[in-house]
Design a protein around this motif. Structure first.
Motif, short mmCIF file in Angstrom:
data_model
loop_
_atom_site.label_atom_id
_atom_site.label_comp_id
_atom_site.label_asym_id
_atom_site.label_seq_id
_atom_site.Cartn_x
_atom_site.Cartn_y
_atom_site.Cartn_z
N LEU A 6 4.52 10.65 1.74
CA LEU A 6 3.89 10.08 2.92
C LEU A 6 4.24 10.89 4.16
O LEU A 6 5.39 11.30 4.35
CB LEU A 6 4.35 8.63 3.11
CG LEU A 6 3.91 7.65 2.02
CD1 LEU A 6 4.63 6.32 2.19
CD2 LEU A 6 2.40 7.44 2.06
N ARG A 54 3.66 6.87 -4.84
CA ARG A 54 3.78 7.36 -6.22
C ARG A 54 2.92 8.60 -6.42
O ARG A 54 3.07 9.33 -7.37
CB ARG A 54 3.33 6.27 -7.20
CG ARG A 54 4.36 5.16 -7.36
CD ARG A 54 4.08 4.35 -8.61
NE ARG A 54 2.94 3.47 -8.44
CZ ARG A 54 3.05 2.18 -8.10
NH1 ARG A 54 4.24 1.65 -7.92
NH2 ARG A 54 1.99 1.44 -7.98
N ARG A 98 0.82 -1.21 0.00
CA ARG A 98 0.00 0.00 0.00
C ARG A 98 0.84 1.25 0.00
O ARG A 98 0.56 2.21 -0.71
CB ARG A 98 -0.86 0.04 1.26
CG ARG A 98 -2.12 -0.71 1.09
CD ARG A 98 -3.02 -0.29 2.21
NE ARG A 98 -4.19 -1.15 2.21
CZ ARG A 98 -5.08 -1.19 3.18
NH1 ARG A 98 -4.92 -0.42 4.23
NH2 ARG A 98 -6.10 -1.97 3.11
N LEU A 99 1.88 1.25 0.85
CA LEU A 99 2.72 2.44 0.94
C LEU A 99 3.44 2.67 -0.38
O LEU A 99 3.56 3.81 -0.84
CB LEU A 99 3.74 2.28 2.08
CG LEU A 99 3.15 2.21 3.50
CD1 LEU A 99 4.26 2.02 4.53
CD2 LEU A 99 2.37 3.48 3.82
N SER A 159 2.42 1.84 -3.33
CA SER A 159 1.50 2.36 -4.32
C SER A 159 1.12 3.81 -4.01
O SER A 159 1.03 4.65 -4.90
CB SER A 159 0.29 1.41 -4.40
OG SER A 159 -0.91 2.10 -4.47
N ALA A 160 0.94 4.12 -2.72
CA ALA A 160 0.53 5.48 -2.35
C ALA A 160 1.63 6.51 -2.59
O ALA A 160 1.36 7.64 -2.98
CB ALA A 160 0.10 5.51 -0.89
#
Lengths: 482, 406
Positions: free
Chosen positions: B356, B352, B346-347, B349-350
């Motif tokens: 964060l 991109r 998830r991280l 993909s996020a």
């Protein structure tokens, strides 16, 4: 303001058609009210009526990722009344950012994924916790279950039961919808009251006995159970009536086991026959390969035995005139317990065929008889045996040769040369020399066939393969000359 | 003896076996109107016992009479427990009856060794064969194989079973010969090796039209923890060896549990449940997080019971931290305490789409206390805590009033 009245709470097609149209007209998510016909969540909505869309021009067509359709189809089954609006908001966002769904920490994405997850879990729990009860009907035995799902999942969960209980007639009744299978067709009907479901099944006592017996009171972990089987499901599970009593008794039962004195062995043990360990096969005649093989099976002269599957001993007729000695068994040989059966063994077999040597007439063995490797995840990486391992294992090769008394020994690779001559040399020099084993038998050195598998350069591979065949032809000639 | 009593004895006799999974097999189901049962890749836990363990399969013994005298086993020859035996037809009927009511996902059949290994194995295979051939049963079947049984019987077992298993029980030969004198590591290993060859063969022929099915859910094994003095390190070494050598789908760890009618040689004590839990966590690190056995484990080859093995590794390897969640490659993210494999995806993909920040981790409901000292984010740099002596103390659970194991 646009009022969309969907035909039902799981009307994915209706939502999709409306959402697509609204999105193409550029309608803001805040300007849409989503309702379901027959549900009075929106006090101002006239059931069944939709405010005609303003005659706005259709915007450009657009595409959404497949993942969004999957997500929407699942999330729409969630019981949260906001689901339609949130999905529409997401759709609008995807029009300007095709990859918006990948931003998996975005609050809207998190929320929708949460919906889908909750729905999938509810479907999974329905698959798990439906309990059928057998009922005699005029048409024969029928199985009926009562279940109370959290979301609107009955239709989505039903095909699983049709696949699984293919030859049964069954119905699953829920407060909202019911589903029926007659062995051929799935049929949906209105929800019913709990009282419509049967209250008992003769088998439930047996099932409860199983449930109570498979539970180990010394391992009480109530939290772990509750998180997987929340209490909301308990009332429809026949075994759930045992949970509290089992928990209550667990402490006493396990304390008894820990504190109670150990018991002496049963004076009349169950043992009816000698155990396999006591049944020994007829001892092989001393001085034969069979006896040697049996002895080597328990070899612990070096540490290689511990991680390996088994000793891979030599194989072939006892009157063989040629003995091939390789390096050590590989992965496949270790599993099968036979030498030269893996990829290198296949190269070896093909080469023997090419020069006209019958593998059935030669004896094949290894300088080291246990597979040496390091584990790497799901693989075992071959490691070269070191001198002390070669020396430790020499005992077996030497005895094999002593029994076989071959005319010619062929060393495949340097490890075999080291083992058979006790000397360290290069393969180039070993190939040129007239060698002898320590016992004085003619010895010919060549490469190990696995060398050919490792060469990356095709031209070099062809050259080395031809040279290997040349060596083997000499072997064949020497055998014929004898 | 009636069915109720028999089932009580033979389920009780099987409750110390830790394996439960009904996953990982091929997808199959009965054709409409005919037969019964399906497997859909993912297993289903149909119930949970108050010990937190899932009930997926009907786990029973064909008989709890046994020639062997393994001291840790409630069914050992010298035990005084009441004995019972199912007929093949009884188990078949029971499985079908339970399955039709959706109590179970299938059958996990094991047996005490009676007469001889081949006879016992024959009976076990007969149950699976009858379910498949006489009743068109497509549910999950897990059979325990008897290592000394003939190759032909084990091959036949693979035709009907989804999964086969052979328990190694104890990690060292010394322990095995002390506690289970009739069992031998070489014969267990030989059988596992043979199974792997057959599994590989079936896999390579899968695309062929008439390929024979052979235990599509592979093989597994179980080790008993705490009955002997083996260290966690030796247990994990063996696991790594078994995964690498025989491609086992699972190694189950079963904390040695007090049994009624304990042997004098093995007095009962509370099962080391936390140790078992830590071993599962370590096993996970080996299989899904890219750790080597040599990297896991603390003093004297034992896992730390207070904290999970990944956190223990991180505390012992602080020079590898902090890890920048916005830049670090997947392999490094997988080594951050508190990040599971799914969260890592998830991280990745996020990030991109955004930089964060701490709030994003809150959004994902991650264990911040454990995580923050080890990571760099858009709005966060770990304090000097990472280099401090205090970090370890802070992350360990607070001492509470002593709790009894039960």
């Amino acid at each position: 303001m646009h009022r969309i009245a969907l035909a039902g709470p799981t009307d994915f097609k209706g939502w999709r058609d409306a959402a697509r149209r609204l999105a193409r007209q550029g309608v803001e998510p805040a300007d849409v009210v989503w309702t379901v016909v027959g549900e009075s969540s929106d006090l101002f909505a006239a059931p069944g009526l939709e405010t005609p869309a303003a005659p706005a021009p259709e915007g450009p067509a657009f595409a959404v990722p497949r993942a969004f359709l999957d997500l929407a189809e699942t999330a729409i089954l969630h019981s949260d009344p906001e689901r339609f609006a949130l999905l529409y908001t997401m759709l609008c966002r995807l029009m300007t950012n095709h990859d918006a769904l990948e931003d998996s920490v975005d609050p809207l994405v998190v929320r929708l994924n949460g919906f889908a997850k909750s729905v999938r879990r509810d479907i999974h729990k329905m698959h798990a916790f439906v309990r059928f009860r057998a009922v005699e009907t005029e048409a024969g035995e029928c199985f009926i279950a009562w279940f109370e799902p959290e979301h609107r999942i009955v239709e989505a969960a039903a095909p699983f039961f049709a696949r699984r209980f293919a030859s049964m007639r069954w119905s699953i009744l829920t407060p909202e919808r019911s589903v029926h299978w007659d062995g051929e067709i799935l049929r949906l009907s209105e929800g019913v009251d709990r009282s419509a479901a049967p209250g008992e099944d003769a088998l439930e006592d047996l099932w409860r006995r199983y449930y109570a017996s498979i539970f180990n009171p010394a391992r009480l972990k109530v939290q772990a159970m509750m998180s997987e089987m929340p209490q909301k499901y308990w009332r429809n599970l026949p075994e759930a009536s045992l949970i509290i009593p089992l928990i209550d008794q667990a402490e006493r039962r396990s304390a008894e086991m820990v504190q109670s004195a150990t018991t002496p062995a049963n004076p009349r043990p169950q043992r009816a026959r000698p155990t396999p360990a006591e049944v020994t096969e007829a001892p092989a005649m001393a001085g034969t390969i069979a006896a040697l093989r049996a002895e080597a099976a328990g070899c612990r002269r070096c540490p290689l035995w511990a991680p390996a599957t088994q000793t891979v001993f030599g194989e072939g007729p006892e009157d063989a005139e040629i003995v091939f000695v390789g390096e050590q068994p590989g992965d496949q040989e270790d599993l099968a317990g036979k030498p030269f059966v893996g990829p290198a063994g296949q190269v070896f077999d093909a080469a023997l065929r090419d020069v006209g040597i019958d593998r059935g007439r030669v004896y094949v063995t290894n300088a080291v008889k246990h597979f040496k490797f390091v584990p790497r995840g799901k693989r075992r990486l071959h490691q070269k045996p070191n001198v002390s391992e070669i020396v430790a294992c020499h005992v077996w090769v030497a005895q094999e040769l002593q029994i076989l008394r071959p005319r010619l020994v062929v060393a495949l690779g340097l490890t075999a040369v080291r083992s058979l001559t006790g000397k360290t040399m290069t393969l180039a020099s070993a190939r040129e020399q007239k060698l002898q084993t320590e016992a004085g038998t003619a010895l010919l050195a060549t490469i190990h066939p696995s060398y050919l598998l490792r060469l990356p350069d095709e031209a070099m591979k062809a050259r080395e393969h031809a040279r290997f065949l040349e060596d083997l032809k000499r072997v064949a000639e020497m055998a014929r000359a004898a | 003896m009636d069915m109720l009593e028999k089932l009580g004895i033979l389920a009780d006799a099987a409750k110390y076996d830790a394996s439960c999974a009904s996953s990982g097999t091929d997808k199959k189901h009965a054709p409409a109107g005919k037969g019964l049962g399906s497997t859909e890749g993912m297993g289903i836990c149909h119930s949970y016992a108050p010990d937190g363990r899932c009930i997926s399969l009907l786990k029973v013994l064909l008989t709890n009479a046994c020639n062997f005298d393994c001291l840790y086993c409630v069914n050992r020859a010298s035990s005084n427990v009441p004995r019972a035996r199912f007929t093949v037809a009884e188990i078949v009927k029971l499985t079908l009856d339970f399955y039709r009511r959706n109590y179970i996902e299938g059958l996990f059949l094991s047996s005490g060794i009676i007469r001889n290994p081949d006879y016992t194995m024959e009976q076990v295979v007969a149950v699976a064969k009858s379910l498949r051939l006489d009743h068109g049963f497509h549910g999950y079947i897990h059979l325990k194989t008897i290592p000394e049984a003939s190759e032909a019987l084990i091959t036949e077992a693979g035709l009907y079973a989804d999964r086969l298993s052979i328990n190694v029980e104890l990690p060292t030969e010394k322990a095995l010969s002390a506690l289970a004198p009739e069992k031998s590591i070489p014969s267990i290993r030989r059988t596992m090796g043979r199974l792997r060859l057959k599994l590989d063969e079936a896999k390579s022929e899968k695309h062929l039209k008439h390929a024979r099915r052979f235990a599509p859910a592979g093989q597994s094994t179980q080790m008993i923890i705490g009955a002997d003095d083996s260290t966690d390190r030796s247990i994990l070494d063996l696991s790594a060896n078994l995964y690498g050598s025989y491609r086992l789908k699972r190694v189950y760890y079963s904390a040695f549990s007090p049994i009624p009618d304990s042997s004098l040689k093995l007095p009962p004590k509370a099962p080391p449940l936390m140790r078992e839990h830590r071993l599962y966590q370590a096993d996970w690190l080996l299989r899904f997080y890219g750790f080597e056995v040599s990297e896991i484990g603390g003093k004297g080859g034992m896992l730390d019971l207070d904290i999970d093995p990944k956190l223990a590794w991180a505390l012992a390897n602080r020079d590898r931290f902090p890890v920048d969640l916005n830049r670090a490659p997947r392999e490094e993210l997988l080594r951050v305490p508190g990040l599971g494999a799914k969260t890592v995806e998830r991280l990745i993909s996020a990030r991109r789409h955004r930089t964060l920040r701490s709030d994003d981790l809150v959004q994902l409901r991650l264990p911040l206390a454990k995580l923050m000292p080890f990571v760099v984010l858009g709005d966060h740099k770990p304090s000097s805590l990472l280099d401090s002596e205090r970090l370890s103390a802070l992350l360990r659970p607070k001492p509470t009033q002593m709790q009894l194991p039960f």
